[in-house]
Design a protein around this motif. Structure first.
Motif, PDB file in Angstrom:
ATOM      1  N   HIS A 132      -3.820  -5.060  -6.411  1.00 26.06           N
ATOM      2  CA  HIS A 132      -2.512  -5.696  -6.305  1.00 26.06           C
ATOM      3  C   HIS A 132      -2.331  -6.311  -4.924  1.00 26.06           C
ATOM      4  O   HIS A 132      -1.759  -7.393  -4.789  1.00 26.06           O
ATOM      5  CB  HIS A 132      -1.404  -4.681  -6.594  1.00 26.06           C
ATOM      6  N   LEU A 133      -2.850  -5.612  -3.916  1.00 24.19           N
ATOM      7  CA  LEU A 133      -2.754  -6.132  -2.553  1.00 24.19           C
ATOM      8  C   LEU A 133      -3.382  -7.521  -2.475  1.00 24.19           C
ATOM      9  O   LEU A 133      -2.824  -8.444  -1.861  1.00 24.19           O
ATOM     10  CB  LEU A 133      -3.472  -5.178  -1.595  1.00 24.19           C
ATOM     11  N   LEU A 134      -4.529  -7.673  -3.127  1.00 25.73           N
ATOM     12  CA  LEU A 134      -5.213  -8.968  -3.121  1.00 25.73           C
ATOM     13  C   LEU A 134      -4.304 -10.057  -3.691  1.00 25.73           C
ATOM     14  O   LEU A 134      -4.118 -11.126  -3.102  1.00 25.73           O
ATOM     15  CB  LEU A 134      -6.501  -8.858  -3.926  1.00 25.73           C
ATOM     16  N   ILE A 135      -3.743  -9.751  -4.860  1.00 26.04           N
ATOM     17  CA  ILE A 135      -2.878 -10.745  -5.506  1.00 26.04           C
ATOM     18  C   ILE A 135      -1.654 -11.033  -4.642  1.00 26.04           C
ATOM     19  O   ILE A 135      -1.266 -12.195  -4.448  1.00 26.04           O
ATOM     20  CB  ILE A 135      -2.427 -10.233  -6.896  1.00 26.04           C
ATOM     21  N   VAL A 136      -1.052  -9.982  -4.108  1.00 29.99           N
ATOM     22  CA  VAL A 136       0.159 -10.164  -3.295  1.00 29.99           C
ATOM     23  C   VAL A 136      -0.144 -11.047  -2.095  1.00 29.99           C
ATOM     24  O   VAL A 136       0.607 -11.989  -1.785  1.00 29.99           O
ATOM     25  CB  VAL A 136       0.716  -8.796  -2.836  1.00 29.99           C
ATOM     26  N   LEU A 175       0.826  -1.207   0.000  1.00 27.49           N
ATOM     27  CA  LEU A 175       0.000   0.000   0.000  1.00 27.49           C
ATOM     28  C   LEU A 175       0.863   1.260   0.000  1.00 27.49           C
ATOM     29  O   LEU A 175       0.644   2.178  -0.786  1.00 27.49           O
ATOM     30  CB  LEU A 175      -0.940  -0.016   1.208  1.00 27.49           C
ATOM     31  N   VAL A 176       1.855   1.274   0.875  1.00 29.20           N
ATOM     32  CA  VAL A 176       2.701   2.472   0.976  1.00 29.20           C
ATOM     33  C   VAL A 176       3.387   2.768  -0.354  1.00 29.20           C
ATOM     34  O   VAL A 176       3.518   3.912  -0.778  1.00 29.20           O
ATOM     35  CB  VAL A 176       3.753   2.276   2.090  1.00 29.20           C
ATOM     36  N   LEU A 177       3.795   1.698  -1.014  1.00 33.05           N
ATOM     37  CA  LEU A 177       4.539   1.884  -2.256  1.00 33.05           C
ATOM     38  C   LEU A 177       3.615   2.262  -3.417  1.00 33.05           C
ATOM     39  O   LEU A 177       3.923   3.141  -4.216  1.00 33.05           O
ATOM     40  CB  LEU A 177       5.278   0.581  -2.575  1.00 33.05           C
ATOM     41  N   LEU A 178       2.468   1.589  -3.510  1.00 31.63           N
ATOM     42  CA  LEU A 178       1.678   1.711  -4.731  1.00 31.63           C
ATOM     43  C   LEU A 178       0.580   2.776  -4.675  1.00 31.63           C
ATOM     44  O   LEU A 178       0.242   3.342  -5.712  1.00 31.63           O
ATOM     45  CB  LEU A 178       1.057   0.351  -5.087  1.00 31.63           C
ATOM     46  N   VAL A 179       0.040   3.035  -3.499  1.00 29.88           N
ATOM     47  CA  VAL A 179      -1.044   4.019  -3.463  1.00 29.88           C
ATOM     48  C   VAL A 179      -0.605   5.377  -4.022  1.00 29.88           C
ATOM     49  O   VAL A 179      -1.282   5.933  -4.882  1.00 29.88           O
ATOM     50  CB  VAL A 179      -1.633   4.143  -2.040  1.00 29.88           C
ATOM     51  N   PRO A 180       0.549   5.881  -3.597  1.00 27.85           N
ATOM     52  CA  PRO A 180       0.966   7.170  -4.169  1.00 27.85           C
ATOM     53  C   PRO A 180       1.261   7.086  -5.667  1.00 27.85           C
ATOM     54  O   PRO A 180       1.092   8.054  -6.399  1.00 27.85           O
ATOM     55  CB  PRO A 180       2.250   7.517  -3.409  1.00 27.85           C
ATOM     56  N   LEU A 181       1.684   5.922  -6.133  1.00 28.31           N
ATOM     57  CA  LEU A 181       2.095   5.810  -7.535  1.00 28.31           C
ATOM     58  C   LEU A 181       0.906   5.574  -8.463  1.00 28.31           C
ATOM     59  O   LEU A 181       0.743   6.268  -9.467  1.00 28.31           O
ATOM     60  CB  LEU A 181       3.108   4.680  -7.712  1.00 28.31           C
ATOM     61  N   VAL A 182       0.088   4.565  -8.131  1.00 24.97           N
ATOM     62  CA  VAL A 182      -0.978   4.203  -9.069  1.00 24.97           C
ATOM     63  C   VAL A 182      -2.380   4.419  -8.510  1.00 24.97           C
ATOM     64  O   VAL A 182      -3.360   4.088  -9.181  1.00 24.97           O
ATOM     65  CB  VAL A 182      -0.833   2.737  -9.529  1.00 24.97           C
ATOM     66  N   GLY A 183      -2.467   4.902  -7.279  1.00 25.96           N
ATOM     67  CA  GLY A 183      -3.788   5.188  -6.730  1.00 25.96           C
ATOM     68  C   GLY A 183      -4.407   4.013  -6.013  1.00 25.96           C
ATOM     69  O   GLY A 183      -3.941   2.877  -6.129  1.00 25.96           O
ATOM     70  N   TRP A 184      -5.476   4.291  -5.268  1.00 25.74           N
ATOM     71  CA  TRP A 184      -6.114   3.287  -4.427  1.00 25.74           C
ATOM     72  C   TRP A 184      -6.604   2.043  -5.142  1.00 25.74           C
ATOM     73  O   TRP A 184      -6.243   0.941  -4.746  1.00 25.74           O
ATOM     74  CB  TRP A 184      -7.286   3.920  -3.660  1.00 25.74           C
TER      75      TRP A 184
END
Ligand code: ATP
Ligand code: MG
Lengths: 260, 584
Positions: free
Chosen positions: B462-466, B447-456
């Motif tokens: 992605h969180l689900l898949i991870v 979340l910390v990495l991707l929310v700022p980059l690609v949005g919620w």
């Protein structure tokens, strides 16, 4: 009843114990006595099922304990000679581990542990890792862990090491009280007075063999000696204290680096 | 009058220094049974690896550049490249020294125990501190000479065209500059740790040590990547080299090297002065802190039995692990034991940390070579999406490795003596601990990495898949263990790197790259994405079933007969009776 039959244990080519037989009855405290290296701990480890004998058997009510080891362990409490504890855990964490492994579930266990800690006087140190405990405190942890599950058989290997006078007095009474509830207690110790006060019968070991086996009173009258101390000395045929003392003092003085 | 005759052969100082030196190589922390010499061999191989790449990548590239520069009459070009190489060599020396120092982090300062044991003997503080520093200096010099000879000699051969005398001068200057750089780092670390121990708790020193260790390992790996890149594209290392202004210690020692060779530029003088000053200050700091530390310990040792204070409890993680472990008390208790051990044992954390560092370095490498601007990361792409999975992979590899290293082996009788039945619980506990240790941080990181980059929305998908993939991995790893972690004697070479290296290489590809490629392909097709997650979870469920079936095969600690507690298993037990030498 716990019957020990002709136990022999070889450590490689070194004999640990040979042909040791005795029995422990419910309601009785059996003392294992002997000089250093006489085989007390070896006997105890086999009794607990942690080590297998080279030959001989340990039977509980006629059944070899190694045939149903898990069931046997479930009713056994053991205080080992050396305080090998997970010293990165705190006291309560350690007891919770032991209690959990014993299958005691949580709320009851927590309450039990709190009571143990309070009674043993380590409650104030409950947030400390065991590595910061004193020797006596570690010994208390071992004792608490051994009786946490209300075992039927209790095996104690030199449980008094490191305990202060009052804790030792409590433990003595505790051991007697457990036995009077009908439990089987095996108790190895160097401290003759304790054995004299606590045990109903003693097994005296010497060099891995039984040198004497009877009730304390019987041993005394049989050998016509005033104290267990004297009985012990006679049975284990130790060199007398005087000559050993002189030998030791000579060793202290020999080749001394510091002189006055 | 008291007279203390000195043994004919050895002074107390020499004896003490030797003992302190030996202590550096003996571990008595939680994992005392790991075979240290093997670890040392691995650490050393790891440290020498970049040196090897310096030899095969950088020096030949330099020689070619030299030929080109001479042909084109552009000496300035080769000058610049020479400086770059020097920077690389000095950095190498500093980073390796840092790793060596952090490897013996717990022994960098005089310990309370030393003060207690030695305080009772007729020794002066000067003898004790002197012996300790001598032992440390021996390690420093031994280590840095080996590492730097590997680079200094080929470096001198590559860069000097003159006769023997110039060659020797170059080797000497290179060695002096690099050993000075190493001393600077080492002394600074000794001083820092000593100061932290003086003014704060041991706990803080431990955390700091872990962080620094992690940082230095990442630095070394990044350095390795820079070197790998060097031959291909010399410019790629520019970011690494250009930043080195006068405030960066690396540059000081390059200056020292040039100064030693007799270059007389004001800037060189200034840099060399800084190098000498910096090393002296760090050295003096180390000495002062050691003396102060000994004093402090002496007082404390006399005053009270100084307690350690509260220990980390990892409360939330434990709660999660307990929940995941199921209802059996034994499983819950074991899961808690595993977590607490990981939370409190530095050697085990170090193992996980080193593996994580590999992951971080891989991410850094990919980012640095594929993402040229921050803006290019703002849409979904492998370079960012695979980061959490990559870290999950290496965390899991690290945890698994840590599980094989025993913690307080003599205490493992607890499991043998107190556990009444062969427990399915042990498997459940291990899998719960793995999940509890990896899932929350990995999810948070995603979340910390991707929310700022690609949005919620995308980050949530992605969180689900991870999470699904990580769960699957947890199940896989749990299947490869069949004993209560930390309770089995370390079996040398269990990692079987020689035959299993492909697993470590292919793993990140199969576990991180492939799923992310598929996922990126499916973005927008939400049903398909859901299906993918479902498949991963179904896989995990199947493995869960298999694990449950196999769980009764788990063993507790040692097989019988090696069971007599401490004796047969402890490697360095001097009290061991004759004829009981450890086997195997
Ligand atoms: N792990 C071992 N390996 C080899 N020999 C052993 C081992 N453990 C015990 N022994 C030997 O077995 C004999 C009995 O040892 P044991 O530990 O049972 O004595 P003990 O009566 O408990 O002594 P202490 O009073 O010192 O505790 C000794 O001679 C000892 O040397
Ligand atoms: Mg003993």
């Amino acid at each position: 009843m716990l019957t020990i039959e002709h136990l022999t244990k070889w450590y490689g080519a070194l004999p640990g114990i040979q042909e040791v037989s005795f029995e422990v009855r419910p309601g009785e405290v059996l003392g294992l006595l002997g000089p250093n290296g006489s085989g007390k701990s070896t006997t105890v480890k086999i009794l607990t099922g942690l080590m297998r004998p080279t030959s001989g058997a340990v039977r509980l009510d006629g059944r070899d304990i190694f045939d149903a080891l898990q069931a046997y362990k479930a009713i056994l409490g053991y205080v080992p000679e050396e305080p090998h504890l997970y010293s990165h855990l705190t006291g309560p964490e350690y007891l919770r581990l032991v209690g959990g492994l014993r299958g005691i579930s949580r709320p009851a266990l927590d309450e039990k542990i709190d009571r143990f800690l309070q009674r043993l006087g380590i409650y104030d140190d409950r947030y400390q890792a065991i590595s910061a405990y004193s020797k006596g405190m570690k010994q208390k942890m071992l004792i608490a862990a051994a009786v946490l599950h209300n075992p039927h058989i209790i095996v104690l290997d030199e449980p008094f090491s490191g305990l202060d006078v009052s804790a030792a007095r409590v433990l003595k009474a505790f051991v007697r009280a457990l036995a009077s509830e009908g439990k089987l207690v095996v108790f190895s110790s160097h401290v003759l007075e304790v054995v004299e006060q606590v045990c109903t019968r003693v097994v005296i070991l010497k060099s891995g063999r039984i040198a004497g086996h009877d009730s304390v009173a019987n041993l005394r009258t049989m050998l016509q000696l005033p104290s267990l101390d004297a009985v012990f000395a006679a049975l284990t045929a130790e060199e007398d204290v005087e000559s050993r003392l002189h030998g030791l003092l000579d060793a202290v003085h020999a080749g001394s680096a510091v002189s006055i | 009058m008291w007279r203390v005759p000195i043994a004919d052969s050895e002074t107390p100082f020499a004896l003490l220094a030797r003992t302190f030196f030996a202590e550096l190589f003996a571990s008595e922390s939680v994992a005392s049974e790991i075979q240290l010499h093997r670890v040392f061999v691995w650490v050393f191989a790891f440290l020498l690896l970049p040196g090897f790449f310096l030899l095969v990548q950088v020096f030949p590239a330099y020689q070619i550049a030299g030929v080109v520069a001479v042909a084109h009459h552009r000496p300035a070009q080769i000058e610049a490249q020479l400086n770059q190489i020097l920077l690389l060599i000095v950095t190498y020396s500093m980073v390796t020294t840092g790793i060596v120092a952090l490897f013996v982090w717990d022994h960098l300062n005089i310990e309370r125990r030393d003060a207690m044991v030695l305080g009772a003997l007729p020794l002066t503080s000067l003898t004790i501190v002197g012996a300790k520093l001598t032992a440390l200096a021996a390690l420093l010099l031994g280590g840095s000479l080996v590492v730097n000879l590997v680079t200094a000699i080929p470096f001198a051969f590559t860069t000097t065209l003159g006769g023997w005398l110039t060659l020797v001068r170059h080797v000497a200057a290179c060695l002096v500059a690099n050993v000075a750089a190493a001393t600077f780092v080492f002394a600074a670390l000794v001083a820092i740790r000593g100061a932290v121990m003086l003014f704060a708790r041991e706990r803080l020193a431990n955390i700091l040590g872990a962080l620094l260790q992690f940082g230095f390992v990442v630095a070394l790996l990044c350095f390795l990547i820079v070197l790998l890149d060097y031959g291909l594209r010399p410019s790629a290392s520019a970011f690494f080299v250009d930043g080195a202004g006068a405030s960066v210690p690396t540059a000081w020692f390059v200056g020292l090297f040039e100064w030693l060779l007799g270059v007389t530029r004001p800037s060189v003088d200034a840099l060399a002065t800084r190098a000498v000053l910096g090393t002296s200050i760090a050295g003096a700091g180390a000495v002062l802190v050691s003396i102060a530390g000994l004093r402090r310990h002496m007082q404390r040792a006399l005053a009270s039995a100084g307690r350690r204070g509260p220990v980390p409890t990892a409360r939330m993680t434990r709660l999660l692990a307990r929940t995941l472990a199921g209802r059996r008390p034994a499983a819950r208790a074991t899961a808690e034991f595993l977590l607490l051990t990981v939370a409190r044992s530095r050697p085990h954390q170090a193992l996980v940390g080193v593996n994580l560092a590999v992951g971080v370095a891989m991410i850094a490498a990919v980012l640095s070579s594929h993402a040229h601007t921050l803006a290019s990361l703002v849409h979904p792409r492998t370079a960012t999406f695979w980061a959490p999975l990559l870290l999950a992979w290496w965390a899991m590899i690290g945890l698994r490795a840590a599980f094989f290293v025993p913690a307080q082996l003599p205490a493992s009788w607890v499991f043998r003596s107190h556990a009444p039945e062969p427990e399915r619980g042990y498997w459940a506990a291990t899998r719960a601990a793995l999940a509890a240790l990896t899932l929350p941080p990995i999810a948070g990181l995603t979340l910390v990495l991707l929310v700022p980059l690609v949005g919620w929305p995308l980050a949530a998908w992605h969180l689900l898949i991870v999470c699904a993939a990580t769960l699957l991995l947890v199940e896989v790893v749990a299947l490869t263990i069949d004993f209560v972690p930390f309770t089995r004697a370390y079996q040398a070479g269990h990692a079987r790197l020689k035959t299993r290296w492909w697993l470590y290489v292919l793993g990140p590809f199969a576990f991180a790259y492939v799923p992310v490629r598929i996922e990126l392909h499916l973005i927008g097709h939400w049903v398909a994405l859901l299906e993918m997650a479902a498949w991963l979870l179904a896989g995990a469920a199947v493995l869960e079933y298999v694990g449950r079936r196999r769980a009764h095969r788990w063993t507790i600690g040692e097989p019988d007969d090696r069971t007599d507690g401490s004796s047969a298993l402890t490697v360095l037990d001097l009290a061991m009776p004759a004829g009981m030498a450890p086997t195997g």
